[in-house]
Design a protein around this motif. Structure first.
Motif, PDB file in Angstrom:
ATOM      1  N   THR A  47       1.243   4.900  -9.112  1.00 50.87           N
ATOM      2  CA  THR A  47       0.037   4.160  -9.476  1.00 50.87           C
ATOM      3  C   THR A  47       0.423   2.710  -9.719  1.00 50.87           C
ATOM      4  O   THR A  47       1.550   2.416 -10.109  1.00 50.87           O
ATOM      5  CB  THR A  47      -0.614   4.732 -10.746  1.00 50.87           C
ATOM      6  N   GLY A  48      -0.506   1.793  -9.454  1.00 49.98           N
ATOM      7  CA  GLY A  48      -0.226   0.373  -9.592  1.00 49.98           C
ATOM      8  C   GLY A  48      -0.819  -0.215 -10.854  1.00 49.98           C
ATOM      9  O   GLY A  48      -1.956   0.100 -11.221  1.00 49.98           O
ATOM     10  N   ARG A  49      -0.058  -1.076 -11.513  1.00 47.63           N
ATOM     11  CA  ARG A  49      -0.515  -1.771 -12.713  1.00 47.63           C
ATOM     12  C   ARG A  49      -0.208  -3.253 -12.572  1.00 47.63           C
ATOM     13  O   ARG A  49       0.925  -3.636 -12.279  1.00 47.63           O
ATOM     14  CB  ARG A  49       0.191  -1.206 -13.945  1.00 47.63           C
ATOM     15  N   LEU A  67       3.174  -3.470 -10.693  1.00 46.40           N
ATOM     16  CA  LEU A  67       4.249  -2.557 -11.057  1.00 46.40           C
ATOM     17  C   LEU A  67       3.821  -1.154 -10.659  1.00 46.40           C
ATOM     18  O   LEU A  67       2.806  -0.643 -11.137  1.00 46.40           O
ATOM     19  CB  LEU A  67       4.525  -2.612 -12.560  1.00 46.40           C
ATOM     20  N   PHE A  68       4.576  -0.539  -9.775  1.00 51.12           N
ATOM     21  CA  PHE A  68       4.256   0.802  -9.299  1.00 51.12           C
ATOM     22  C   PHE A  68       4.977   1.825 -10.169  1.00 51.12           C
ATOM     23  O   PHE A  68       6.210   1.863 -10.206  1.00 51.12           O
ATOM     24  CB  PHE A  68       4.658   0.949  -7.829  1.00 51.12           C
ATOM     25  N   ALA A  88       0.815  -1.225   0.000  1.00 55.65           N
ATOM     26  CA  ALA A  88       0.000   0.000   0.000  1.00 55.65           C
ATOM     27  C   ALA A  88       0.841   1.264   0.000  1.00 55.65           C
ATOM     28  O   ALA A  88       0.446   2.272  -0.599  1.00 55.65           O
ATOM     29  CB  ALA A  88      -0.934  -0.004   1.214  1.00 55.65           C
ATOM     30  N   VAL A  89       1.993   1.249   0.653  1.00 55.42           N
ATOM     31  CA  VAL A  89       2.740   2.486   0.865  1.00 55.42           C
ATOM     32  C   VAL A  89       3.219   3.145  -0.427  1.00 55.42           C
ATOM     33  O   VAL A  89       3.268   4.386  -0.498  1.00 55.42           O
ATOM     34  CB  VAL A  89       3.912   2.252   1.855  1.00 55.42           C
ATOM     35  N   PRO A  90       3.542   2.421  -1.514  1.00 51.61           N
ATOM     36  CA  PRO A  90       3.962   3.132  -2.725  1.00 51.61           C
ATOM     37  C   PRO A  90       2.869   4.000  -3.347  1.00 51.61           C
ATOM     38  O   PRO A  90       3.171   4.915  -4.120  1.00 51.61           O
ATOM     39  CB  PRO A  90       4.360   1.997  -3.689  1.00 51.61           C
ATOM     40  N   LEU A  91       1.606   3.736  -3.007  1.00 45.89           N
ATOM     41  CA  LEU A  91       0.509   4.450  -3.652  1.00 45.89           C
ATOM     42  C   LEU A  91       0.431   5.921  -3.258  1.00 45.89           C
ATOM     43  O   LEU A  91      -0.329   6.677  -3.855  1.00 45.89           O
ATOM     44  CB  LEU A  91      -0.817   3.744  -3.357  1.00 45.89           C
ATOM     45  N   ALA A 131       8.396  -3.140  -8.582  1.00 43.71           N
ATOM     46  CA  ALA A 131       7.287  -4.090  -8.652  1.00 43.71           C
ATOM     47  C   ALA A 131       7.325  -4.995  -7.428  1.00 43.71           C
ATOM     48  O   ALA A 131       8.393  -5.241  -6.852  1.00 43.71           O
ATOM     49  CB  ALA A 131       7.376  -4.930  -9.925  1.00 43.71           C
ATOM     50  N   ARG A 132       6.134  -5.482  -7.021  1.00 42.37           N
ATOM     51  CA  ARG A 132       6.013  -6.393  -5.887  1.00 42.37           C
ATOM     52  C   ARG A 132       5.028  -7.498  -6.235  1.00 42.37           C
ATOM     53  O   ARG A 132       4.066  -7.267  -6.978  1.00 42.37           O
ATOM     54  CB  ARG A 132       5.482  -5.686  -4.633  1.00 42.37           C
ATOM     55  N   PRO A 133       5.221  -8.690  -5.698  1.00 41.27           N
ATOM     56  CA  PRO A 133       4.201  -9.730  -5.854  1.00 41.27           C
ATOM     57  C   PRO A 133       2.956  -9.350  -5.064  1.00 41.27           C
ATOM     58  O   PRO A 133       3.052  -8.733  -3.996  1.00 41.27           O
ATOM     59  CB  PRO A 133       4.872 -10.980  -5.278  1.00 41.27           C
ATOM     60  N   VAL A 134       1.798  -9.694  -5.579  1.00 44.70           N
ATOM     61  CA  VAL A 134       0.534  -9.361  -4.915  1.00 44.70           C
ATOM     62  C   VAL A 134       0.434 -10.143  -3.604  1.00 44.70           C
ATOM     63  O   VAL A 134       0.567 -11.369  -3.595  1.00 44.70           O
ATOM     64  CB  VAL A 134      -0.662  -9.686  -5.827  1.00 44.70           C
TER      65      VAL A 134
END
Length: 262
Positions: free
Chosen positions: A20-22, A29-30, A13-16, A40-43
């Motif tokens: 933006t997340g894709r 991918l932020f 959540a913190v990168p938002l 990018a992070r795994p869901v």
């Protein structure tokens, strides 16, 4: 909810606050909306096994978007990602991951003045310059970098950099603390609250001022601020075991590892 799950969800959540997340396969991918790059992070909670082909798909998307390929994750919640990233030719590193709850906090007092920074672009730029010098000479050993090097780094910053720092400060998404001497700011660090969880990041001391407990003082002041403002779980990742020991002095304990690859 387990501590690792809370940490993983916070880190997603913190990168938002600045991106933006894709969705790309098993990854988010932020894409940065500020001057700083993201990753990018795994869901969280997906429970999938990451394979090298997933990394290659992400690499292709990053190339098309002209973004660097960079990954961050919690090793214990996605153990397949490290081997997959290595198989795809990425450099993989793991760092100690630590947490602290309110009851674990051990206040650390310094003889130097340590306080939360005000909404001042000049002051925030000076703090960022301290971090730049500190992370240019990583570790805990005493070095030569001091106020002159800090001031040179501050002069190198683009105007939009200071404005971005100020905007995040005013929005409350980054809270920064600093240690002052008669030579100005010599140590700095921040925390980034999202709901009742926050992460302490960017703790650094000018190399010439190390081994004086200033990193512990910064961490203590940030923890105090976070717990007084609705946070009940703090986390951080340490560069190595020696740095982790600094954080353990104020009550942090290890729960796993933070992975990074690029």
């Amino acid at each position: 909810m387990s501590e690792l799950t809370r940490v993983d969800e916070y880190l997603h959540a913190v990168p938002l606050s600045g991106a933006t997340g894709r969705q790309i396969g098993p990854f988010t991918l932020f894409r940065s909306t500020t001057i700083w790059p993201y990753y990018a992070r795994p869901v969280p909670g997906a429970g999938v096994t990451i394979e090298a082909a997933d990394i290659e798909r992400l690499r292709d998307e990053c190339t098309a978007l002209e973004l660097p390929l960079s990954l961050e994750w919690v090793v214990e919640t996605c153990p397949s990602l490290g081997p997959a990233a290595a198989a795809a030719g990425l450099k993989v590193v793991e760092y100690p991951l630590l947490i602290m709850e309110r009851a674990d906090f051990k206040r650390f007092d310094s003889t130097e003045r340590c306080e939360i920074l005000p909404a001042s672009e000049d002051v925030l730029r000076e703090g960022r310059a301290v971090a730049n010098v500190a992370f240019g000479d990583p570790g805990t050993a005493v070095g030569s970098g001091g106020p002159a090097e800090r001031d040179a780094k501050a002069d190198e910053q683009a105007p939009e950099h200071g404005q971005a720092l100020l905007e995040r400060h005013r929005a409350g998404v980054t809270v920064t603390a600093a240690v002052y001497t008669d030579e100005g700011i010599v140590a700095v660090g921040s925390h980034q609250p999202v709901g009742d969880v926050s992460e302490i990041v960017g703790v650094g001391t000018l190399p010439a001022f190390r081994r004086r407990g200033l990193g512990a003082a910064i961490t203590s002041r940030l923890a105090e601020h976070a717990f007084a403002n609705g946070v009940d779980l703090l986390l951080l990742s340490a560069q190595n075991d020696a740095v982790a020991a600094v954080y353990e002095r104020v009550g942090f304990h290890r729960i796993g590892h933070a992975g990074a690859a690029e």
